[in-house]
Scaffold this motif. Structure first.
Motif, PDB file in Angstrom:
ATOM      1  N   ALA A 386       0.900  -1.107   0.129  1.00 54.07           N
ATOM      2  CA  ALA A 386       0.148   0.123  -0.023  1.00 54.07           C
ATOM      3  C   ALA A 386       0.849   1.315  -0.093  1.00 54.07           C
ATOM      4  O   ALA A 386       0.306   2.316  -0.643  1.00 54.07           O
ATOM      5  N   GLU A 387       1.775   1.192   0.762  1.00 57.12           N
ATOM      6  CA  GLU A 387       2.896   2.503   0.773  1.00 57.12           C
ATOM      7  C   GLU A 387       3.358   2.449  -0.740  1.00 57.12           C
ATOM      8  O   GLU A 387       3.606   3.630  -1.141  1.00 57.12           O
ATOM      9  N   LEU A 388       3.648   1.542  -1.183  1.00 53.26           N
ATOM     10  CA  LEU A 388       4.137   1.771  -2.588  1.00 53.26           C
ATOM     11  C   LEU A 388       3.382   2.283  -3.708  1.00 53.26           C
ATOM     12  O   LEU A 388       3.455   3.306  -4.371  1.00 53.26           O
ATOM     13  N   VAL A 389       1.981   1.776  -3.413  1.00 54.98           N
ATOM     14  CA  VAL A 389       0.972   2.328  -4.297  1.00 54.98           C
ATOM     15  C   VAL A 389       0.801   3.768  -3.949  1.00 54.98           C
ATOM     16  O   VAL A 389       0.504   4.452  -5.032  1.00 54.98           O
ATOM     17  N   GLU A 390       0.548   3.990  -2.904  1.00 57.78           N
ATOM     18  CA  GLU A 390       0.238   5.363  -2.229  1.00 57.78           C
ATOM     19  C   GLU A 390       1.151   6.590  -2.728  1.00 57.78           C
ATOM     20  O   GLU A 390       0.999   7.653  -3.274  1.00 57.78           O
TER      21      GLU A 390
END
Length: 535
Positions: A386-390
């Protein structure tokens, strides 16, 4: 490149006629398989071999013949099967095109052996049926009638005849006497199309149900073509105790036993079965034909859950080795015998397990198939992904290798959908569009992603991670998802779209499907390998 033995059309046909064990595997995806394949070709896509092979091909020395239609999947599948421990793997000479050139009959759609058998049953036994208009008239007049839906409960919930009750497959012979205790009550059996309606109705006739019984001709397809409305989301089911009253159960058992004897069903003990499982010269399948709930509560170790109606409907999917032994279990003395009676008529060597006590049912929970350990791949938690996507890291490409239907329903934002068997083409397109420096591979439950991740690493030479728990874990953590058929890096050929599933011209597709089913008996005659014997 490794070369593999080749088996000809004539050799495969000879094995089928002689009832020798053989697994004829179409390793393409489901949609191309459904367009054209030999009668007893089981669909086992290259993309899922590690997940399915050890369950569906229990004997490692069984003769296996794989084919495609020139896509190059067969050689890759043969190599994978050898890696999985299979010792008698061959290619079909010329693939599907070679089969056709040699004069082999080819069939459309899925679960064709069972559907063709159903048509033969109706033709031989003159299974009674009523049109959609006749059934609706009975319901509108509030006649003494009960409609029993023979499909799985999830299929029933999708669409059903108004007022009908879900009584899947083998449950019919066990439950019908309790659901229609007055012998004057008319019993109507339906499915989506024809096969389970026919088999379910004929099961009740064969079991000696005193009520008037009829199939809903052409099932929900016929109902829709008649311009009549279906229900959606219904939850009516048989009561768990229905049919288990001592007197009713005794009558059902006697009828099932007599029918099974006529059909050629045999019996086996647990001790004999133990020797069969260790027998390296024969394949033995073991199926518990009770409901998933009963199976999960307690079952015999090594037995897979295969509710009886679905086992008859999807025989080649559950047991792709033609000529193998099939052993069935229930705890009521009705469902296994009724299921076995149909399999025996389909030329299957079938046995019902005898002498089992509740103390023998020591396993719990859902079926856990044995699978090979995948090569180790580093994992990311959903939160880390999720951090990568965000942060919108364009140097990371997310590849979703679940089914296309799951991807369309919900996927990690920005994920590409790729079919595992098509990874080389999909990755080439992704590389051109995004030029990532690393990949994250995800699927619905992290079942197939660990096997696909090494493929991605080999094809790209770049770092690859998998997602712990897959998309399901991502959703459980409340993370946002996308939906829709976007970012498709492969064609959606992993699943054949049924004629009642919202095709562009639904009525035309439904009519064409029914016409195809009507023609199956002629195809069986031309093929000549089935060995079906309707009693």
């Amino acid at each position: 490149m490794t070369s593999y033995p080749v088996r000809t059309y004539e050799q495969v046909r000879e094995a089928l006629l002689a009832r020798q064990e053989i697994a004829l595997l179409d390793v393409r995806e489901e949609d191309p398989h459904a367009q054209s394949h030999p009668l007893f070709a089981a669909n086992m896509p290259l993309s899922r071999l590690e997940l399915d092979a050890w369950s569906r091909l229990p004997r490692r020395s069984v003769p296996i013949v794989v084919f495609d239609n020139g896509e190059g999947f067969a050689e890759r599948a043969a190599a994978k099967l050898v890696d999985l421990g299979y010792t008698d793997v061959a290619l079909l000479d010329g693939g599907l095109a070679g089969w056709i050139r040699a004069g082999g009959e080819v069939f459309r759609d899925v679960n064709v052996p069972s559907k063709a058998f159903g048509e033969l049953v109706e033709a031989k036994r003159h299974t009674p049926s009523l049109s959609a208009q006749e059934v609706k008239a009975l319901l509108d007049a509030k006649d003494d009638v009960v409609v029993l839906d023979a499909r799985r409960f999830d299929e029933y919930q999708t669409m059903n005849i108004p007022g009908s009750i879900s009584v899947p497959g083998a449950e019919l012979a066990l439950r019908a006497r309790a659901l229609a205790p007055d012998p004057k009550t008319r019993v109507i059996v339906n499915c989506a199309g024809r096969t389970r309606s026919i088999i379910g109705t004929q099961s009740l006739v064969n079991a000696g149900l005193p009520n008037p019984v009829a199939a809903l001709r052409n099932g929900t397809i016929g109902w829709t073509l008649a311009g009549q409305s279906l229900e959606h989301g219904a939850r009516r089911q048989f009561a768990p105790g229905a049919g288990l009253d001592a007197g009713v159960l005794s009558t059902s058992r006697e009828a099932a036993a007599a029918l099974a004897t006529r059909a050629g069903v045999k019996h086996v003990t647990l001790a004999e079965l133990g020797a069969w499982v260790d027998d390296a010269s024969r394949s033995t399948y073991r199926y518990d034909v009770r409901t998933p709930g009963e199976y999960g509560h307690a079952h015999l170790p090594g037995f897979q859950n295969a509710p009886g109606g679905q086992l008859v409907q999807e025989t080649e999917m559950f047991a792709p080795v033609r000529g193998a032994r099939v052993v069935l279990f229930d705890d009521d003395g009705v469902r296994a015998l009724m299921t076995g009676s149909w399999l025996a008529q389909m030329n299957v060597d079938v046995y019902v397990l005898a002498g089992v006590t509740n103390e023998d049912l020591t396993a719990r929970g859902a079926w856990q198939p044995q699978r090979p350990l995948p090569d180790a791949t580093p994992a990311l938690s959903p939160a880390a992904l999720a951090e990568l996507v965000e942060h919108g890291d364009a140097r990371v490409a997310i590849i979703n290798v679940t089914s296309s239907a799951n991807h369309v329903k919900a996927h990690v934002p920005g994920a590409f959908w790729a079919m595992r068997s098509d990874l080389a083409n999909a990755l080439a397109a992704i590389e051109k569009e995004q030029q990532p420096d690393r990949y994250v591979v995800v699927c619905q439950t992290n079942a197939i992603a660990p096997y696909a991740a090494p493929d991605v690493a080999s094809l790209t030479g770049k770092p690859v991670h998998v997602v712990e728990g897959g998309t399901s874990a991502w959703i459980r953590e409340g993370l946002p998802v996308e939906a829709g058929d976007t970012r498709l890096a492969s064609p959606r050929t992993d699943r054949y779209r049924r004629p009642y599933e919202g095709t562009d011209n639904a009525h035309e597709a439904m009519n064409a499907y029914l016409e195809w089913e009507y023609g199956l008996i002629a195809q069986l005659d031309r093929d000549g390998t089935h060995g079906f014997n309707v009693v």
